[in-house]
Design a protein around this motif. Structure first.
Motif, PDB file in Angstrom:
ATOM      1  N   ILE A 186      -0.754   2.695  12.507  1.00 20.55           N
ATOM      2  CA  ILE A 186       0.232   3.734  12.220  1.00 20.55           C
ATOM      3  C   ILE A 186       1.666   3.218  12.299  1.00 20.55           C
ATOM      4  O   ILE A 186       2.603   3.991  12.368  1.00 20.55           O
ATOM      5  N   ASP A 187       1.839   1.901  12.291  1.00 23.05           N
ATOM      6  CA  ASP A 187       3.220   1.404  12.183  1.00 23.05           C
ATOM      7  C   ASP A 187       3.530   0.994  10.739  1.00 23.05           C
ATOM      8  O   ASP A 187       4.311   1.630  10.060  1.00 23.05           O
ATOM      9  N   ASP A 188       2.837  -0.052  10.245  1.00 26.25           N
ATOM     10  CA  ASP A 188       3.141  -0.423   8.860  1.00 26.25           C
ATOM     11  C   ASP A 188       2.297   0.354   7.845  1.00 26.25           C
ATOM     12  O   ASP A 188       2.576   0.322   6.652  1.00 26.25           O
ATOM     13  N   ASP A 189       1.298   1.076   8.327  1.00 24.08           N
ATOM     14  CA  ASP A 189       0.501   1.936   7.456  1.00 24.08           C
ATOM     15  C   ASP A 189      -0.045   1.216   6.231  1.00 24.08           C
ATOM     16  O   ASP A 189      -0.145   1.787   5.149  1.00 24.08           O
ATOM     17  N   MET A 190      -0.395  -0.049   6.349  1.00 19.93           N
ATOM     18  CA  MET A 190      -0.886  -0.809   5.211  1.00 19.93           C
ATOM     19  C   MET A 190      -2.368  -0.519   4.947  1.00 19.93           C
ATOM     20  O   MET A 190      -2.782  -0.343   3.814  1.00 19.93           O
ATOM     21  N   GLY A 191      -3.184  -0.525   5.996  1.00 19.10           N
ATOM     22  CA  GLY A 191      -4.610  -0.268   5.802  1.00 19.10           C
ATOM     23  C   GLY A 191      -5.307  -1.373   5.029  1.00 19.10           C
ATOM     24  O   GLY A 191      -6.197  -1.104   4.216  1.00 19.10           O
ATOM     25  N   VAL A 200       1.983   8.983  28.092  1.00 23.63           N
ATOM     26  CA  VAL A 200       2.797   8.309  27.085  1.00 23.63           C
ATOM     27  C   VAL A 200       4.205   8.893  27.010  1.00 23.63           C
ATOM     28  O   VAL A 200       5.187   8.167  26.986  1.00 23.63           O
ATOM     29  N   ASN A 201       4.269  10.204  26.978  1.00 25.91           N
ATOM     30  CA  ASN A 201       5.580  10.826  26.772  1.00 25.91           C
ATOM     31  C   ASN A 201       6.069  11.652  27.962  1.00 25.91           C
ATOM     32  O   ASN A 201       7.047  12.394  27.855  1.00 25.91           O
ATOM     33  N   GLU A 261      -8.477   3.536  18.558  1.00 27.66           N
ATOM     34  CA  GLU A 261      -9.156   4.188  19.684  1.00 27.66           C
ATOM     35  C   GLU A 261     -10.520   4.700  19.245  1.00 27.66           C
ATOM     36  O   GLU A 261     -11.491   4.647  19.995  1.00 27.66           O
ATOM     37  N   ARG A 306       8.380   7.988   9.006  1.00 27.44           N
ATOM     38  CA  ARG A 306       9.615   8.094   9.794  1.00 27.44           C
ATOM     39  C   ARG A 306      10.638   7.037   9.360  1.00 27.44           C
ATOM     40  O   ARG A 306      11.754   7.005   9.870  1.00 27.44           O
ATOM     41  N   ARG A 351       7.965   2.072   0.112  1.00 23.40           N
ATOM     42  CA  ARG A 351       6.799   2.633   0.786  1.00 23.40           C
ATOM     43  C   ARG A 351       7.159   3.141   2.180  1.00 23.40           C
ATOM     44  O   ARG A 351       8.027   2.592   2.859  1.00 23.40           O
ATOM     45  N   SER A 369       0.826  -1.215   0.000  1.00 24.49           N
ATOM     46  CA  SER A 369       0.000   0.000   0.000  1.00 24.49           C
ATOM     47  C   SER A 369       0.853   1.255   0.000  1.00 24.49           C
ATOM     48  O   SER A 369       1.953   1.273   0.550  1.00 24.49           O
ATOM     49  N   PRO A 398       3.933   1.627  17.922  1.00 21.99           N
ATOM     50  CA  PRO A 398       4.764   2.651  18.560  1.00 21.99           C
ATOM     51  C   PRO A 398       4.034   3.988  18.568  1.00 21.99           C
ATOM     52  O   PRO A 398       3.302   4.307  17.632  1.00 21.99           O
ATOM     53  N   ASP A 399       4.226   4.741  19.634  1.00 18.11           N
ATOM     54  CA  ASP A 399       3.656   6.066  19.752  1.00 18.11           C
ATOM     55  C   ASP A 399       4.076   6.915  18.550  1.00 18.11           C
ATOM     56  O   ASP A 399       5.173   6.760  18.027  1.00 18.11           O
ATOM     57  N   THR A 400       3.192   7.817  18.155  1.00 20.26           N
ATOM     58  CA  THR A 400       3.511   8.667  16.995  1.00 20.26           C
ATOM     59  C   THR A 400       4.764   9.501  17.234  1.00 20.26           C
ATOM     60  O   THR A 400       5.392   9.967  16.300  1.00 20.26           O
ATOM     61  N   GLU A 401       5.091   9.712  18.508  1.00 19.73           N
ATOM     62  CA  GLU A 401       6.248  10.548  18.815  1.00 19.73           C
ATOM     63  C   GLU A 401       7.528   9.739  18.967  1.00 19.73           C
ATOM     64  O   GLU A 401       8.605  10.289  19.168  1.00 19.73           O
ATOM     65  N   ALA A 402       7.405   8.424  18.907  1.00 19.94           N
ATOM     66  CA  ALA A 402       8.583   7.581  19.142  1.00 19.94           C
ATOM     67  C   ALA A 402       9.645   7.854  18.074  1.00 19.94           C
ATOM     68  O   ALA A 402       9.331   8.081  16.908  1.00 19.94           O
ATOM     69  N   GLY A 434       7.905  13.568  21.888  1.00 22.28           N
ATOM     70  CA  GLY A 434       8.483  12.293  22.290  1.00 22.28           C
ATOM     71  C   GLY A 434       9.415  12.443  23.495  1.00 22.28           C
ATOM     72  O   GLY A 434      10.238  13.354  23.533  1.00 22.28           O
ATOM     73  N   VAL A 482       6.766   3.784   6.130  1.00 24.24           N
ATOM     74  CA  VAL A 482       6.154   3.149   7.299  1.00 24.24           C
ATOM     75  C   VAL A 482       6.329   4.098   8.486  1.00 24.24           C
ATOM     76  O   VAL A 482       7.074   5.074   8.402  1.00 24.24           O
ATOM     77  N   TYR A 483       5.653   3.813   9.570  1.00 24.26           N
ATOM     78  CA  TYR A 483       5.714   4.674  10.751  1.00 24.26           C
ATOM     79  C   TYR A 483       5.461   6.132  10.362  1.00 24.26           C
ATOM     80  O   TYR A 483       6.231   7.030  10.713  1.00 24.26           O
ATOM     81  N   SER A 484       4.414   6.355   9.598  1.00 25.76           N
ATOM     82  CA  SER A 484       4.026   7.696   9.166  1.00 25.76           C
ATOM     83  C   SER A 484       5.183   8.448   8.511  1.00 25.76           C
ATOM     84  O   SER A 484       5.353   9.639   8.730  1.00 25.76           O
ATOM     85  N   VAL A 487       1.562   2.285  22.151  1.00 28.69           N
ATOM     86  CA  VAL A 487       0.222   2.786  22.480  1.00 28.69           C
ATOM     87  C   VAL A 487      -0.813   2.016  21.653  1.00 28.69           C
ATOM     88  O   VAL A 487      -0.457   1.267  20.749  1.00 28.69           O
TER      89      VAL A 487
END
Lengths: 326, 661, 263
Positions: free
Chosen positions: C123-128, B392-393, C40, A141, A135, A119, C11-15, B400, A137-139, C34
């Motif tokens: 929000i890790d592999d973002d495959m959907g 979380v943070n 959520e 990152r 692609r 995707s 993983p948290d979006t901020e990680a 972060g 991953v991790y938004s 998270v």
């Protein structure tokens, strides 16, 4: 294996969506190395008319399906047709747009075809005899480069604006009608209404592009220049807390820790200094453009691109220049 | 005993019995309330009564308090006289001088005589203030209140008239104990009455009975008006919080079947909190000092107390009727206290500083918040991300945790995990770690420590939010999680003290961490840096061009008494040329405390702008702060007011500049 | 009404996402995990539907993930979900969407359901992909990227608004259905303390693959990651400068189109 490729094109308003040509561009990259033909499938009302616009792109066949039952998009209807086409053509690669339709349809058809799907790819290329997709991953990152294992049909959805659209290459491609046997009554989830965004701008929290004004906007009326830019980009308009406090903008469009938390692809901050309260609400934006008079404004530390200058000069110019290219 | 004596005795005993029942009821209410330990340090408690009740120290802090001082002491002397007189009616020949001796008895008589006149003067002033001047702080949203006030003033006045009448007639009857020297006023009254040719014994009886009836009425009326403070104030001062005022109560979460946390009804308060309600004089000083009220928000501390007391008086009915020990359970929110009031509080503590009877408002507000947050999960929408980010943070912003020490990159700041043992732990705090503006302050502190050769370290990514904010926002559960995690981390290292540039962290380490078993010396950077200057470890050259005013942070000045040190430091680094009118312990909040930093300020005007306008009135071009929140609030306000020519600087930034010249 | 909410630990979006030395994945150390943000919304929507339908409605959380996911499942239970199924098996360590979908499908079938809510993507592999593959496996309709959900009065149909380019679509669907949730659908609640306390006692049914009737991991991995790459653009701001403001703006437009590819 033949390494044939199917491009799932998208139709809009009787014309072809730009992503379709980008997908053809991506398919050519593969076929020039791996050989194999490129077919395109177009489904829905106006598919045939749209297909006419693709006949000069060196495709083998353009398959169109525009039965009554397919007039409006439905996952089940389109999945049935596309699965048929995929099965019949025994394609190695099926390219889709990473669009609302491609994201919804792709995995469902993949499952039906017992295939594999990558995707939201930003790049594809041949590496040896394998098609490698890149692609995020991790938004965004990190990125992965991924290949299929085995010979399953490989569905690849590609994000718009990442691959150069194909240019016409002459020749004439036959258009072939696909007789689908989709029954309208068999579709369990049906689109009954469409609410276009016309005039109205997208919601801040969901917008892909946001244009935000800060205290330096000086006046409520000045937000007009941001709105002009936003309308051009299909963007939402936001405001910093300082601008809201000063009464330049309603609290409903405040971006920041205590306002809306946003995560657009592009965030254009105009006259926003970048206090932590604001950054906390938008710092995850993919690309941040900062326009500020003060070269020491903290926003520049977070921005991707910065212009030091008067926003009242820069923003109208930006609208003007973007108009030329969009 | 005369017939009159018997009638009096019967009535007296009856009134006393009813009064006793009322007091017993109040006592039962307190007994039924939640426990709280205020039974330590008796000496200090007695001292508090001497200073704040007898000497009326806090009452006299405002000019209007003089009137109360006079009425208070007048009332004491008159009451002694009353008792003397009443007992005289029952026990023939009884007299005060028989017990205390002639000289002392005579002195008492003189005091009564003189104070009577003074009280009348004070009553006149009080009446003028209350009914002519009508200052805002005396207003209350209860239509009965002004009537009650008028009634009380009138009754005291009548009581004193009767007292003089009684003594005058006694003199006319040829009393031996009243002389021209010990009762000059009564003698004048007697002279006046002599001309009226009245039936002296009858008049004596009338005055005596008038006096008696007023006193009886008083006893029965007091518990149902704000004058209940006559009963509540003295014990309230006695049981006051003797520790530093900035500490919130510790909640126990061990009972996993608990369905409710925090305070939602009167029965959830501790006995001391309930006693608070009976101690309010409705003087309104808290309201004058309250930053929320000053900026047209719905909160007024004493009005909250007033409404709570009114509900207490209504709901105690259940206690009487059922003979049970339970108050009628009725919700306090939103009718008695609204959510807007509860969230408007900055926990600045100005109300508690001003209160003459030591009512503790902030704990009650936080207890109500605890109920809303912990039990109901109901709070302003904008603080949900704050809680989540903290979970979380470990900081209120969605940044972060792993970038917590990024501000220190390239500065050569050692980490505690590398050093293990060191002299000073620099607690950076969330603002100092993540807010780009406050990061400059952190870097200044670090540079100064390095200049002075201090052996210090920071926790880096091991540091978590200190818990102060979550605690004051009512999220005790989250706060305790953070506090316990920090304590675990701190226990790993050997150091002599914590230095922090954040007064909120300072306060919580000083007064709240000990609740969780960590007592470690902690000083604010103003104290620490001043120490370095004094020891000549730092050499500053005063910047003559830097002219500003110092703003006292609530949690530094008012809560922890660090008032002199920042000024002393500034005087060696810059031109500290002006003082705010509201300063020191009476400083005015910047608007960020109690979690308000992370909430929208949609009601009324803005607290930080109010304070910034006060600054602009001083005509200086800098404000010196010692708290990252104050710094942000001033900078925001000055920008909003279009005064970007006036700058806010932390004292550490000023000192670094002065040391770098 | 039996409502399922799918949940993934991410993983948290901020990680800070850093690629490991071998280049075979990301460094796990220092990462806070998270509940997937979009999941959520799914849990919240499930709870709201339960509150609306009342009666015997229940919300069951379904999660395939490592042992550590338990604490996140507890969070969802604290929000108000009734119970949970946690498929936890070493064989699922390097999951493929098809493997996970097959496992979830089995667990879901065993559980029974009227409606399934899940996030629009993890929000890790973002495959959907999971929700659509699941829909195919369970042979039910799917509605992706929902921004509004309403159950019909007869509880047999639902109206969902979904986000598409340039607007929204209103979709009428029969039940059972799987609905993937987008930001804006709702504001997930903050668990109350009594909720947290109660969650400690709620049932989490742990299942291994064997429990679900798989002799081994269902299917092979259908793809291979050749390499992991850091994001293309390094941090730091590119200051666009030129003599004339117009030229600077022109350059900015070029960068936005050609480098950032956002317009």
């Amino acid at each position: 294996m033949a390494n044939d490729i199917l491009v799932f094109g998208e139709v809009r308003g009787g014309g072809i969506k730009k992503i379709t040509k980008e997908l053809i561009g991506a398919a050519r990259r593969i076929s020039t190395v791996a050989g194999g033909a490129i077919d395109t499938a177009l489904i829905g009302a106006g598919a045939r008319a749209a297909a006419e616009g693709l006949t000069g792109y060196g495709l083998r066949t353009i398959v169109v399906a525009e039965d009554e039952a397919l007039a409006r998009y439905s996952t089940e209807g389109y999945a049935a047709v596309l699965s048929d086409i995929v099965k019949r053509g025994a394609y190695s690669y099926i390219f889709l747009g990473a669009t609302a339709m491609g994201r919804d349809l792709g995995p469902r058809v993949t499952a039906r075809a017992d295939g594999v799907m990558f995707s939201d790819c930003v790049d594809v290329r041949m590496e040896g005899n394998r098609c490698v997709a890149r692609r995020p991953v991790y938004s965004g990152r990190a990125y992965v480069e991924i290949v299929r294992s085995g010979e399953r049909p490989n569905f690849i959805s590609i994000r718009p604006n990442n691959v150069a659209p194909a240019e016409p290459s002459g020749g004439s491609t036959p258009i072939e009608a696909h007789a689908s046997n989709v029954m309208r009554d068999a579709i369990r989830a049906v689109v009954t209404e469409i609410f276009p965004l016309e005039g109205g701008r997208p919601d801040l929290t969901e917008a892909d592009v946001i244009v935000t004004g800060g205290r330096a906007m000086k006046d409520k009326a000045n937000f007009k220049i941001l709105e002009d830019l936003a309308d051009l980009l299909g963007a939402a308009v936001g405001a910093s807390r300082a601008a809201v406090d000063a009464g330049f903008a309603p609290v409903a469009i405040q971006v920041g820790q205590t306002g809306k938390i946003v995560n657009p692809k592009l965030y254009i901050a105009c006259g926003v200094s970048g206090a932590i309260q604001h950054l906390a609400g938008m710092r995850t934006s993919k690309v941040i453009v900062a326009i500020n008079k003060d070269p020491n404004a903290p926003i520049f530390e977070r921005a991707t691109y910065g212009i030091v200058g008067d926003l009242f000069e820069v923003v109208p110019l930006l609208t003007e220049e973007l108009k030329k290219v969009l | 005993m005369t017939i009159q004596g018997i009638v009096f005795l019967v009535l007296f005993l009856a009134v006393l019995a009813v009064f006793g029942l009322i007091v017993r009821l109040l006592y039962r209410i307190l007994r039924a309330a939640k426990p709280e330990n205020r039974f330590d340090r008796w000496g200090d408690r007695i001292k508090a009564v001497l200073v704040y009740v007898c000497a009326q120290a806090r009452v006299l802090a405002k000019p209007a308090g003089l009137g109360h001082f006079v009425i208070f002491w007048g009332f004491i002397f008159i009451t002694i006289g009353t008792l003397d007189h009443m007992l005289g009616q029952v026990i023939p020949g009884f007299g005060l001088e028989r017990i205390v001796g002639r000289r002392l008895g005579s002195a008492f008589i003189l005091l009564q005589d003189v104070f009577g006149i003074l009280v009348i003067g004070a009553l006149a002033v009080a009446a003028v203030r209350r009914f002519v001047q009508k200052p805002e702080r005396l207003k209350i949203d209860d239509p009965a209140a002004p009537r009650q006030a008028a009634l009380i003033l009138a009754l005291i006045f009548v009581l004193i008239l009767f007292m003089y009448g009684l003594k005058g007639t006694e003199i006319l009857e040829g009393s031996a104990r009243l002389t021209k020297t010990n009762a000059p006023v009564s003698f004048s009254v007697a002279e006046m009455m002599r001309g009226w040719h009245m039936n002296v014994p009858l008049a004596n009886d009338v005055f005596s009975w008038g006096h008696n009836l007023v006193i009886f009425f008083f006893l029965l009326f007091i518990p149902f008006s704000k004058h209940i403070h006559i009963l509540g104030a003295i014990p309230n001062v006695f049981f006051r919080n003797l520790g530093r005022p900035g500490s919130l109560s510790h909640m126990n979460f061990e009972d996993e079947s608990a369905e409710k946390f925090g305070v939602s009804e009167l029965g959830d308060f501790t006995w001391k909190q309930t006693m608070d309600l009976c101690a309010c004089t409705e003087c309104g000083r808290c309201q004058v000092a309250c930053p929320a009220h000053a900026t047209q928000k719905p909160l007024s501390p004493f009005r909250v107390i007033h409404r709570l007391r009114a509900q207490l008086m209504r709901d105690k009915g259940g206690l009487l009727a059922k003979g049970s020990d339970v108050l009628k359970p009725a919700p306090l929110i939103p009718e008695t206290v609204s959510e807007d009031e509860i969230w408007a509080c900055t926990t600045c503590g100005a109300c508690m500083q001003e209160c003459p009877t030591f009512i503790e408002h902030v704990q009650k507000i936080v207890d109500l918040r605890r109920f809303l947050v912990l039990t109901e999960s109901r709070f302003p929408a904008e603080i949900q991300p704050v809680f989540k980010n903290m979970e979380v943070n470990y900081n209120p912003w969605a940044i972060g945790y792993s970038s917590r020490a990024d501000w220190a990159a390239g500065l050569g700041v050692p980490l505690a995990s590398e050093k293990r043992s060191f002299d000073v732990l620099f607690w950076v705090g969330c603002s100092g770690s993540f807010d780009q503006r406050a990061q400059k302050v952190s870097r200044s502190v670090v540079r100064l420590m390095q200049m002075a050769g201090i052996d210090f370290a920071i926790l880096g990514t091991e540091e978590m939010c200190c818990g102060e904010t979550a605690r004051r926002m009512g999220n005790e559960y989250l706060a305790q999680t953070q506090i316990q995690a920090n304590i675990e981390t701190l226990k790993k290292y050997k150091f002599n003290r914590i230095v922090t540039a954040c007064p909120h962290g300072l306060n919580t380490f000083l007064v709240e961490y000990p609740q969780f078993g960590l007592s470690v010396p902690v000083v604010h950077h103003s104290e620490f840096l001043l120490g370095l200057l004094s020891k000549d470890a730092l050499k500053a050259r005063r910047i003559e061009t830097l002219r500003g005013a110092y703003h006292d942070s609530c949690y530094l000045g008012r809560y922890n008494g660090v008032i002199r040190e920042p000024r002393a430091l500034l005087s060696r680094a810059a031109r500290h040329v002006a003082e705010f009118g509201r300063r020191g312990r009476s400083s005015f909040c910047c608007g960020a405390g109690g979690g308000r930093m992370w909430m929208e300020e949609t009601l009324g005007s803005r607290i930080n702008e109010d304070r910034a306008r006060e600054l602009l009135g001083l005509g200086v071009d800098h404000v010196f702060t010692a708290c990252p929140f104050c710094l942000t609030m001033f900078e925001d306000a000055l920008k909003t007011l279009g005064r970007e020519d006036v700058h806010a600087l932390d004292i550490a930034e000023v000192l670094l500049e002065a040391c770098s010249q | 009404m039996k409502i399922l909410a799918l949940l993934k630990r991410v993983p948290d979006t901020e990680a800070k996402i850093l690629i490991n030395q071998e280049g075979t994945g990301i460094k796990d150390e220092g990462i806070k995990y998270v509940i997937n943000t979009y999941d959520e919304y799914a849990v919240e929507e499930g709870l709201r539907l339960k509150e609306k339908t009342g009666g015997t409605s229940t919300v069951t959380v379904v999660c395939a993930g490592p042992e550590e996911a338990t604490e996140l499942i507890r969070t969802a239970l604290a929000m108000g979900a009734d119970d949970a199924v946690h498929v936890c098996d070493k064989a699922l360590e390097r999951p493929d969407p098809f493997v996970i979908a097959a496992v979830l499908a089995k667990a879901i079938k065993a559980e029974g359901f009227d409606i399934i809510f899940c996030g629009k993507q993890a929000i890790d592999d973002d495959m959907g992909q999971i929700q659509s593959i699941l829909a195919e496996m369970l042979d039910i309709p799917q509605v992706n990227v929902a921004t509004a959900f309403e159950l019909a009065a007869d509880a047999k149909r639902a109206t969902v608004r979904r986000r598409v380019e340039g607007g929204d679509e209103k979709v009428e669907t029969s039940l059972p259905v799987i609905v993937s949730c987008e930001k804006g659908l709702n504001d997930p609640r903050y668990a109350s303390l009594p909720g947290i306390m109660k969650a400690k006692k709620k049932e989490i049914r742990k299942k291994t693959l064997a429990d679900l009737g798989f002799a081994q991991a269902p299917g092979d991995a259908r793809s291979t990651i050749l390499r992991w790459l850091p994001p293309q653009k390094s941090s730091g701001c590119t200051m666009v400068k030129a003599e004339e403001t117009r030229d600077a703006v022109k350059e900015l437009v070029r960068l936005l189109r050609e480098e950032a590819k956002v317009v």
